[in-house]
Design an enzyme around this catalytic site. Sequence first.
Site, PDB file in Angstrom:
ATOM      1  N   GLY A 125     166.676  29.841 107.025  1.00 56.14           N
ATOM      2  CA  GLY A 125     167.883  30.466 107.530  1.00 56.14           C
ATOM      3  C   GLY A 125     167.430  31.965 108.330  1.00 56.14           C
ATOM      4  N   ARG A 126     168.144  32.702 108.610  1.00 54.50           N
ATOM      5  CA  ARG A 126     167.966  33.968 109.326  1.00 54.50           C
ATOM      6  C   ARG A 126     166.830  34.687 108.802  1.00 54.50           C
ATOM      7  NH1 ARG A 126     173.331  33.463 108.080  1.00 54.50           N
ATOM      8  NH2 ARG A 126     174.802  33.716 109.834  1.00 54.50           N
ATOM      9  N   ILE A 127     166.804  34.920 107.397  1.00 49.83           N
ATOM     10  CA  ILE A 127     165.647  35.710 106.780  1.00 49.83           C
ATOM     11  C   ILE A 127     164.571  34.915 106.789  1.00 49.83           C
ATOM     12  CG2 ILE A 127     164.928  36.857 104.660  1.00 49.83           C
ATOM     13  CD1 ILE A 127     167.946  37.232 104.135  1.00 49.83           C
TER      14      ILE A 127
ATOM     15  N   ILE B  52     162.383  35.788  96.993  1.00 46.34           N
ATOM     16  CA  ILE B  52     163.512  36.930  97.343  1.00 46.34           C
ATOM     17  C   ILE B  52     164.820  36.098  97.557  1.00 46.34           C
ATOM     18  CG2 ILE B  52     161.578  38.521  98.341  1.00 46.34           C
ATOM     19  CD1 ILE B  52     162.822  37.401 101.093  1.00 46.34           C
TER      20      ILE B  52
ATOM     21  N   ARG C 129     167.014  33.912  94.959  1.00 38.19           N
ATOM     22  CA  ARG C 129     167.766  34.073  93.787  1.00 38.19           C
ATOM     23  C   ARG C 129     167.103  33.483  92.446  1.00 38.19           C
ATOM     24  NH1 ARG C 129     170.680  36.760  95.947  1.00 38.19           N
ATOM     25  NH2 ARG C 129     173.079  37.056  96.414  1.00 38.19           N
TER      26      ARG C 129
ATOM     27  N   GLU D 255     168.950  37.932  85.278  1.00 38.42           N
ATOM     28  CA  GLU D 255     168.629  39.007  85.585  1.00 38.42           C
ATOM     29  C   GLU D 255     169.910  40.143  85.222  1.00 38.42           C
ATOM     30  OE1 GLU D 255     167.567  38.648  89.867  1.00 38.42           O
ATOM     31  OE2 GLU D 255     169.309  39.639  90.427  1.00 38.42           O
TER      32      GLU D 255
ATOM     33  N   HIS E  11     165.435  43.345  92.393  1.00 34.08           N
ATOM     34  CA  HIS E  11     166.445  42.772  93.357  1.00 34.08           C
ATOM     35  C   HIS E  11     166.655  43.705  94.402  1.00 34.08           C
ATOM     36  CE1 HIS E  11     169.642  39.427  93.719  1.00 34.08           C
ATOM     37  NE2 HIS E  11     169.440  40.092  94.993  1.00 34.08           N
TER      38      HIS E  11
ATOM     39  N   GLY F 223     165.670  43.491  97.915  1.00 35.68           N
ATOM     40  CA  GLY F 223     165.318  42.962  99.028  1.00 35.68           C
ATOM     41  C   GLY F 223     165.964  43.642 100.116  1.00 35.68           C
TER      42      GLY F 223
END
Length: 337
Positions: free
Chosen positions: A156-158, A238, A240, A269, A287, A289
């Site tokens: 996706g975008r990331i 990064i 889930r 978590e 967490h 990011g």
Amino acid sequence: MSNNILVTRATFPEVLDKLRGQFDVIDNQSDTPWSQSELIARLQGKCGAVTHGSDKIDAVLLDACPDLKAVCNVGVGYNNIDVAACTKRGVLVTNTPDVLTETTADFGFALLMATARRIAESDRYVRARQWHKTGVHDMLLGADIHGATMGILGMGRIGQAIARRGAHGFNMRVIYHNRSRLSADIEQQCQAHYVSRDELFGQADHLIVVVPYSASSHHAIGHAELRQMKRSATVINIARGGVIDDAALAQALQDGTIAAAGLDVFEGEPNVRPDLLDIPNVVLTPHIGSASMRTRLAMALLAADNLLAICSAGAVDIAPLTPVNPEVLTHPLRLRA
Ligand code: DGY
């Protein structure tokens, strides 16, 4: 419609000011997550909520909160929300994509570099006053990033922003696997090559996991996938917790199936498996990011703007900026009045 809204976790003063201009706001600046029953009790009578990944929005909660019209999550991921249950009840869900893409990609790259070049381990070594000799030729040897093969699971975008960093900044060969293949244009921009899952696991020197969590991505990486990887490989998560089987990963790190891992997200978590805490070749972060000052503010403001668009007086014609279930809007009878 009620004019009351809930902000479930601590946020920036400018976000609260913005919301208070239109709503009666109940907030949680103490930042202690509420239990599910507290969350339900506090949401009753509210027309909207700014929520976070720690809030579980499910059918039971929705049925107990019939005034709720909008759930505006701060985060691009929304696996804490039962979107189908929201849609069925006419509750709009929004998230915060785009504003965090580059920041999260920076972080993914930072975690990759820290992991491959053993930066956290080196820091511990120096602080523990273990560094007694200079010029030791094999001290804390790591893996190169430049020129290596970067594998990306979830494009996706990331994922695309990470691919651009790898290909253009570090001369990496970038391969990816995704539910659907990207257009030729985007592949060209990212210099990324589509491969099968098996090829991804078999060829990556550094595997970065950016796929959203869902029932179908649960434990997408477990014993079998780790065994397909090179013994010199690193794995970075990064996305889930739950996309990687943390127990399988801990074992793979301990028995040398792979070389190292960097984890920003964990199953269960904020609790982290105790064995991971004792394994030296894993870098652990809590967490963070998207946690730059500018981006966290932009995320919270976007969630507030979404809520204003849906719930404020006179907002009838203002579309939310980033709806997850826009079909609720096109069926006016379904959007809770
Ligand atoms: C996101 O945006 O989904 C981040 O993981 C923060 O929860």
